[in-house]
Motif scaffolding. Sequence first.
Motif, PDB file in Angstrom:
ATOM      1  N   HIS A  80      13.589  -8.256   1.676  1.00  0.00           N
ATOM      2  CA  HIS A  80      14.636  -7.362   2.172  1.00  0.00           C
ATOM      3  C   HIS A  80      14.149  -5.920   2.287  1.00  0.00           C
ATOM      4  O   HIS A  80      14.945  -5.013   2.502  1.00  0.00           O
ATOM      5  CB  HIS A  80      15.859  -7.408   1.254  1.00  0.00           C
ATOM      6  N   GLY A  81      12.838  -5.727   2.158  1.00  0.00           N
ATOM      7  CA  GLY A  81      12.308  -4.375   2.197  1.00  0.00           C
ATOM      8  C   GLY A  81      11.516  -4.053   3.440  1.00  0.00           C
ATOM      9  O   GLY A  81      10.808  -3.039   3.472  1.00  0.00           O
ATOM     10  N   ALA A  82      11.608  -4.906   4.477  1.00  0.00           N
ATOM     11  CA  ALA A  82      10.792  -4.699   5.670  1.00  0.00           C
ATOM     12  C   ALA A  82      11.017  -3.326   6.289  1.00  0.00           C
ATOM     13  O   ALA A  82      10.067  -2.664   6.721  1.00  0.00           O
ATOM     14  CB  ALA A  82      11.088  -5.798   6.700  1.00  0.00           C
ATOM     15  N   GLU A  83      12.265  -2.878   6.322  1.00  0.00           N
ATOM     16  CA  GLU A  83      12.555  -1.584   6.945  1.00  0.00           C
ATOM     17  C   GLU A  83      12.042  -0.409   6.108  1.00  0.00           C
ATOM     18  O   GLU A  83      11.985   0.727   6.575  1.00  0.00           O
ATOM     19  CB  GLU A  83      14.059  -1.420   7.148  1.00  0.00           C
ATOM     20  N   LEU A  84      11.641  -0.699   4.857  1.00  0.00           N
ATOM     21  CA  LEU A  84      11.160   0.342   3.948  1.00  0.00           C
ATOM     22  C   LEU A  84       9.641   0.317   3.813  1.00  0.00           C
ATOM     23  O   LEU A  84       9.086   0.873   2.866  1.00  0.00           O
ATOM     24  CB  LEU A  84      11.798   0.166   2.565  1.00  0.00           C
ATOM     25  N   ILE A  85       8.963  -0.321   4.753  1.00  0.00           N
ATOM     26  CA  ILE A  85       7.523  -0.489   4.652  1.00  0.00           C
ATOM     27  C   ILE A  85       6.803   0.845   4.572  1.00  0.00           C
ATOM     28  O   ILE A  85       5.790   0.980   3.878  1.00  0.00           O
ATOM     29  CB  ILE A  85       7.000  -1.328   5.851  1.00  0.00           C
ATOM     30  N   ASP A  86       7.313   1.878   5.254  1.00  0.00           N
ATOM     31  CA  ASP A  86       6.653   3.190   5.204  1.00  0.00           C
ATOM     32  C   ASP A  86       6.730   3.795   3.809  1.00  0.00           C
ATOM     33  O   ASP A  86       5.803   4.483   3.367  1.00  0.00           O
ATOM     34  CB  ASP A  86       7.269   4.135   6.228  1.00  0.00           C
ATOM     35  N   GLU A  87       7.824   3.524   3.078  1.00  0.00           N
ATOM     36  CA  GLU A  87       7.945   4.027   1.716  1.00  0.00           C
ATOM     37  C   GLU A  87       6.888   3.388   0.813  1.00  0.00           C
ATOM     38  O   GLU A  87       6.313   4.041  -0.063  1.00  0.00           O
ATOM     39  CB  GLU A  87       9.337   3.743   1.157  1.00  0.00           C
ATOM     40  N   ALA A  88       6.626   2.091   1.026  1.00  0.00           N
ATOM     41  CA  ALA A  88       5.605   1.410   0.227  1.00  0.00           C
ATOM     42  C   ALA A  88       4.232   2.026   0.481  1.00  0.00           C
ATOM     43  O   ALA A  88       3.432   2.216  -0.447  1.00  0.00           O
ATOM     44  CB  ALA A  88       5.590  -0.072   0.546  1.00  0.00           C
ATOM     45  N   LEU A  89       3.952   2.354   1.740  1.00  0.00           N
ATOM     46  CA  LEU A  89       2.663   2.942   2.081  1.00  0.00           C
ATOM     47  C   LEU A  89       2.523   4.349   1.521  1.00  0.00           C
ATOM     48  O   LEU A  89       1.460   4.752   1.047  1.00  0.00           O
ATOM     49  CB  LEU A  89       2.476   2.947   3.598  1.00  0.00           C
ATOM     50  N   ASN A  90       3.614   5.113   1.596  1.00  0.00           N
ATOM     51  CA  ASN A  90       3.554   6.501   1.142  1.00  0.00           C
ATOM     52  C   ASN A  90       3.527   6.626  -0.376  1.00  0.00           C
ATOM     53  O   ASN A  90       2.831   7.477  -0.930  1.00  0.00           O
ATOM     54  CB  ASN A  90       4.755   7.291   1.699  1.00  0.00           C
ATOM     55  N   SER A  91       4.287   5.748  -1.062  1.00  0.00           N
ATOM     56  CA  SER A  91       4.408   5.878  -2.512  1.00  0.00           C
ATOM     57  C   SER A  91       3.366   5.072  -3.282  1.00  0.00           C
ATOM     58  O   SER A  91       2.995   5.417  -4.406  1.00  0.00           O
ATOM     59  CB  SER A  91       5.801   5.433  -2.964  1.00  0.00           C
ATOM     60  N   GLY A  92       2.908   3.959  -2.660  1.00  0.00           N
ATOM     61  CA  GLY A  92       1.970   3.100  -3.355  1.00  0.00           C
ATOM     62  C   GLY A  92       2.596   2.317  -4.493  1.00  0.00           C
ATOM     63  O   GLY A  92       1.902   1.795  -5.363  1.00  0.00           O
ATOM     64  N   THR A  93       3.931   2.209  -4.493  1.00  0.00           N
ATOM     65  CA  THR A  93       4.637   1.474  -5.548  1.00  0.00           C
ATOM     66  C   THR A  93       5.455   0.339  -4.938  1.00  0.00           C
ATOM     67  O   THR A  93       5.833   0.383  -3.758  1.00  0.00           O
ATOM     68  CB  THR A  93       5.577   2.407  -6.338  1.00  0.00           C
ATOM     69  N   ASP A  94       5.752  -0.664  -5.753  1.00  0.00           N
ATOM     70  CA  ASP A  94       6.533  -1.808  -5.288  1.00  0.00           C
ATOM     71  C   ASP A  94       7.907  -1.351  -4.801  1.00  0.00           C
ATOM     72  O   ASP A  94       8.518  -0.450  -5.382  1.00  0.00           O
ATOM     73  CB  ASP A  94       6.699  -2.824  -6.414  1.00  0.00           C
TER      74      ASP A  94
END
Length: 452
Positions: free
Chosen positions: A101-115
């Motif tokens: 359910h986090g596909a739309e938040l993929i940029d946050e994963a890249l920027n933060s480096g956290t799950d």
Amino acid sequence: MGGRFTVITFGCWLNKADSDIMITKLKSLGWEYTEDAGSADTIIVNTCAVREEAERNELKLLKRLSEEYPNKRLIVAGCLTRVRPATIKDVAPNAVLVSSHGAELIDEALNSGTDINMYDDRPAKYLPGYYPEFHGHRYVVPIQVGCLGNCSFCVTKIGRMGFGRVKSYDMDDIVNAIANAVNRGAREIYLTGQEISAYGRDRGYDLADLLEKILSRVNGRFMVRLGMMEPLELSRIIDRLLDIVRSDWRVYRFFHIPVQSGSDRVLMLMRRKYSVDLFRDIVMRIRKVFPDATIATDIIVGFPGETDEDFLLSVKLIEELGIDKVNLARYSRRPFTEAAYMEQVPEQVKKERSKIATDVFNRVALERNRMFIGREMWGIVSEVDFKGENYVVRSYNYKPIAVRRADIGAFVKVKVTDATPQRLFGQLLESESLSVKYRVDFRITEGLDLVS
């Protein structure tokens, strides 16, 4: 932050739609997509948890990527992230996890480096844009997530959303997204979800309402493919759905209805919410309206507690109903499921039953496919086959017809010359000119005019 990224996708069409969401989001932020993992700065692996074999292959890939590219960012998305998070971290310690359910938040994963979004059941709200360079003429549209069942063998309810709940995308958002895609050249529209027959149950409308609105509001030459539909939910709307399909040529006469077993006793053990007779009734209703419709189903052999008699009931059901395509799977024990703790059928028995079923199901499929030899059929040139030798036309009833040469995305007319259990073979008779938008130079069967 930006750079080059690639996405490797496992699993169902809903997973492919999630990958589209991630690709679309990152491209909109200036990232460059590549299909070459070696040249990418970031590798995203979108995982599936349905079967044990897929899990093994995915973990093997993640281990290899982690070791081969230690300096690249590795993002692991999809259902396996919630089913096997610790195992993923064991094989790929530097991986960042993003839930299904986090596909739309993929940029946050890249920027933060956290799950990201690991314990949130809310589905993505972002509908993917249409990028012809990825799917050419095909647009995969996620319309809902969640399921109203609670099957004893299913791990997807953990990977995506707990059982008994459905979250549907807004109908107008879906229609607008499809209209935009068709305006940009989309020809095949794939409606996908965990259980699309349950679409709209949380909003006061249903799949038939959505399909009707798509066909009335979206102008153009395109075909809609309906995704998997569970028998109980489908039974509530089947007559309305058939009326809509009968009234508009732009819906593939294709119905994917998973029965899983031909034994009511096994269906009870599986906690499926329907009987074999209900499935049989749905198939007969479809055949009455569309005798040449393609009907696909899923069968699990070797489910815990399945006897030889239960197994033979499954085989006889496929023979009786003349099912065109069967997705056959040997039961695979999955974590956190009730069936994993039941008494298991020996692997050798599963293999033997699988071989018997495969032989019968192939014979039934060949009998169905031979009915079309000599017929002229129309459809869309959908893709190049896996060997790269033929082009695959998806006929109006979604039968795959191999032809030697054609233009991807074109409406064509084909004469069927041969058949195997898996496909038809044909000779291209006529094809539209793709240089003229929405124009074709022939009439399809049954008086449906594509020229008007």
